[in-house]
Design an enzyme around this catalytic site. Structure first.
Site, PDB file in Angstrom:
ATOM      1  N   ARG A  60       4.444 -22.139  -7.916  1.00 24.53           N
ATOM      2  CA  ARG A  60       3.009 -22.411  -7.944  1.00 24.53           C
ATOM      3  C   ARG A  60       2.813 -23.899  -7.753  1.00 24.53           C
ATOM      4  O   ARG A  60       3.326 -24.715  -8.513  1.00 24.53           O
ATOM      5  CB  ARG A  60       2.409 -21.949  -9.270  1.00 24.53           C
ATOM      6  CG  ARG A  60       0.899 -22.130  -9.379  1.00 24.53           C
ATOM      7  CD  ARG A  60       0.392 -21.520 -10.680  1.00 24.53           C
ATOM      8  NE  ARG A  60       0.491 -20.078 -10.650  1.00 24.53           N
ATOM      9  CZ  ARG A  60      -0.514 -19.265 -10.351  1.00 24.53           C
ATOM     10  NH1 ARG A  60      -1.692 -19.781 -10.054  1.00 24.53           N
ATOM     11  NH2 ARG A  60      -0.367 -17.965 -10.345  1.00 24.53           N
ATOM     12  N   SER A  62       0.065 -27.198  -6.112  1.00 27.36           N
ATOM     13  CA  SER A  62      -1.259 -27.735  -6.363  1.00 27.36           C
ATOM     14  C   SER A  62      -2.337 -27.004  -5.571  1.00 27.36           C
ATOM     15  O   SER A  62      -3.515 -27.113  -5.893  1.00 27.36           O
ATOM     16  CB  SER A  62      -1.287 -29.231  -6.030  1.00 27.36           C
ATOM     17  OG  SER A  62      -0.793 -29.449  -4.718  1.00 27.36           O
ATOM     18  N   TYR A  63      -1.950 -26.280  -4.534  1.00 26.77           N
ATOM     19  CA  TYR A  63      -2.976 -25.564  -3.794  1.00 26.77           C
ATOM     20  C   TYR A  63      -2.506 -24.207  -3.279  1.00 26.77           C
ATOM     21  O   TYR A  63      -3.098 -23.637  -2.374  1.00 26.77           O
ATOM     22  CB  TYR A  63      -3.505 -26.410  -2.641  1.00 26.77           C
ATOM     23  CG  TYR A  63      -2.589 -26.557  -1.443  1.00 26.77           C
ATOM     24  CD1 TYR A  63      -2.913 -25.978  -0.210  1.00 26.77           C
ATOM     25  CD2 TYR A  63      -1.406 -27.281  -1.522  1.00 26.77           C
ATOM     26  CE1 TYR A  63      -2.095 -26.115   0.890  1.00 26.77           C
ATOM     27  CE2 TYR A  63      -0.591 -27.431  -0.430  1.00 26.77           C
ATOM     28  CZ  TYR A  63      -0.930 -26.846   0.777  1.00 26.77           C
ATOM     29  OH  TYR A  63      -0.110 -26.990   1.869  1.00 26.77           O
ATOM     30  N   GLY A  64      -1.459 -23.650  -3.862  1.00 28.49           N
ATOM     31  CA  GLY A  64      -1.002 -22.349  -3.402  1.00 28.49           C
ATOM     32  C   GLY A  64      -0.017 -21.699  -4.353  1.00 28.49           C
ATOM     33  O   GLY A  64       0.504 -22.332  -5.272  1.00 28.49           O
ATOM     34  N   VAL A  65       0.203 -20.399  -4.146  1.00 27.90           N
ATOM     35  CA  VAL A  65       1.166 -19.618  -4.920  1.00 27.90           C
ATOM     36  C   VAL A  65       2.165 -19.012  -3.953  1.00 27.90           C
ATOM     37  O   VAL A  65       1.798 -18.557  -2.864  1.00 27.90           O
ATOM     38  CB  VAL A  65       0.463 -18.492  -5.714  1.00 27.90           C
ATOM     39  CG1 VAL A  65       1.471 -17.756  -6.591  1.00 27.90           C
ATOM     40  CG2 VAL A  65      -0.655 -19.046  -6.572  1.00 27.90           C
ATOM     41  N   ASP A 210       5.740 -35.799   2.913  1.00 29.05           N
ATOM     42  CA  ASP A 210       5.907 -35.422   1.508  1.00 29.05           C
ATOM     43  C   ASP A 210       7.312 -34.917   1.254  1.00 29.05           C
ATOM     44  O   ASP A 210       7.515 -33.910   0.559  1.00 29.05           O
ATOM     45  CB  ASP A 210       4.876 -34.359   1.116  1.00 29.05           C
ATOM     46  CG  ASP A 210       4.727 -34.231  -0.411  1.00 29.05           C
ATOM     47  OD1 ASP A 210       5.087 -35.196  -1.130  1.00 29.05           O
ATOM     48  OD2 ASP A 210       4.256 -33.178  -0.876  1.00 29.05           O
TER      49      ASP A 210
END
Length: 398
Positions: A60, A62-65, A210
């Site tokens: 999980r 910061s913006y998805g699973v 990143d």
């Protein structure tokens, strides 16, 4: 921006938006039909039919699973990432990942493979294709990203992008390295694999932006560990952009299909301005918001240095032990890039540990990769064809 020991900043991405809401099933054979069920293992458990069964949540962000899933037709295990496109910043991140992965014409064993991407809204699902101008939903996503305002309808009508990718059962680089005894042979192999992956991305005009151990996954299907660079939500596709103002154009215009073989080395001349990434791996120039693909080389140097000497910190939010180097100032720790920005004449102590078995060749290589001036750093192509391709670089390791 200094931190107490063990307290760190998270990735500079958007806040979590992982909501699970019931969806109606659709009978269109060309689409996925999606339903949500209850179980003891997942709250709620998710089944994507008729093509994939989601088994469990494995990550999980910061913006998805991310879920582990089974392809019904073949029985193959895959990873399925669900990103909710409920806000312009989330749409921008989702499209960045989609554009980066679909712009690659060829596969690379050290870059995670995207099998397919599906856009789903109101129970209707549609397979996404690169630059599909006939898809109204796709064009609305692009418009949302460019205009910076929601245009996909009411909040009660959630829109999701589902990324189906190869599954990496070995976890991420943090988990793999820190759960095993130090192994110079593994370090050598991982250094070469990482360099090969970054060179491949840069040849295809993709700046990752990143790179960190969390975003490097491990596949063990072949019997030996194979690294997979993943998570392209902050990446930038530089093909077709002017090298002097590469972020002046919309992201959508930067996404030429495939690599531009005439501009292989020019990725290092595209100037980017969005200060994004994870602070412990960010180059000095990224903090200033004026950088090139050489920022990926700095991040790679931080990862390799931390991996070899097993330098870690405890993430204050997740309580996880993570690989990462830093500068200690009393009881505080400061990211290397930030410290070099504050003091460009600072000398990095490589190796950091007194009893390190690091060779002089690797020490020099890391010093070059972490040079405060990006022009003094080697590029990914030099690393791939130069130092990391010669076994003599590692001969003094124990």
């Amino acid at each position: 921006m200094k931190r107490d020991v063990g307290k760190v900043l998270r990735s500079r991405t958007v806040e979590d938006n992982n909501h699970t809401e019931p969806m109606e099933e659709d009978e269109d054979d060309d689409c996925f039909s999606i339903s949500f069920l209850r179980s003891d293992r997942l709250e709620p458990a998710v089944v994507v039919s008729p093509r994939y069964n989601l088994l469990r949540e494995v990550g999980r962000g910061s913006y998805g699973v991310v879920y582990e899933a089974i392809a019904r037709k073949t029985g193959a295990r895959v990873a399925v990432k669900r990103l909710q496109c409920d806000a312009p910043e989330n749409v921008e991140l989702a499209l960045a990942e989609f554009w980066a992965l679909t712009s690659l014409e060829n596969r690379h064993q050290n870059v995670v493979q995207l099998e397919e991407c599906v856009l789903q809204r109101n129970g209707l699902a549609q397979k996404m294709s690169h630059g599909n101008k006939r898809s109204r939903q796709y064009l609305r996503l692009v418009e949302t990203s460019l205009k910076g305002e929601r245009i996909l309808g009411n909040p009660e009508e959630p829109c999701y992008l589902w990324f189906v990718m190869e599954f990496c059962e070995g976890g991420d680089l943090n988990q793999y390295i820190l759960s095993r005894r130090p192994d110079p042979q593994t370090n050598r192999s991982f250094m070469r694999q990482l360099t090969s992956a970054v060179a491949f991305l840069h040849k295809n005009n993709i700046v990752h932006r990143d790179l960190k151990p969390d975003n490097i996954l491990i596949s063990q299907k072949s019997g030996s560990p194979v690294l997979k660079v993943a998570d392209f939500g902050l990446s930038k596709v530089c093909a077709g952009l002017n090298s002097k103002n590469s972020e002046d154009l919309p992201e959508a215009e930067a996404c030429g299909k495939g690599s531009n073989q005439n501009n292989i080395v020019n990725v290092n001349k595209f100037w980017l301005s969005s200060a994004c990434g994870s602070d412990f791996y960010m180059a000095p120039e990224v903090w200033e918001g004026h950088y090139t693909a050489k920022a990926d080389i700095f991040a790679l140097g931080i990862i390799i240095w931390a991996m070899i000497e097993r330098i870690t910190f405890i993430d204050a939010e997740s309580k996880r032990e993570l690989l990462g180097t830093y500068i200690r100032q009393g009881t505080e720790i400061v990211p290397v890039g930030e410290a070099l920005l504050e003091n460009p004449k600072m000398v990095l102590h490589i190796p950091q540990k007194a009893r390190s078995s690091m060779s002089d060749g690797v020490k020099k290589l890391l010093q070059d990769m972490l040079a405060v001036n990006p022009q003094d750093r080697p590029d990914a192509f030099q690393l791939e064809k130069g130092p990391l391709s010669f076994p003599a670089l590692f001969t003094t390791w124990t």
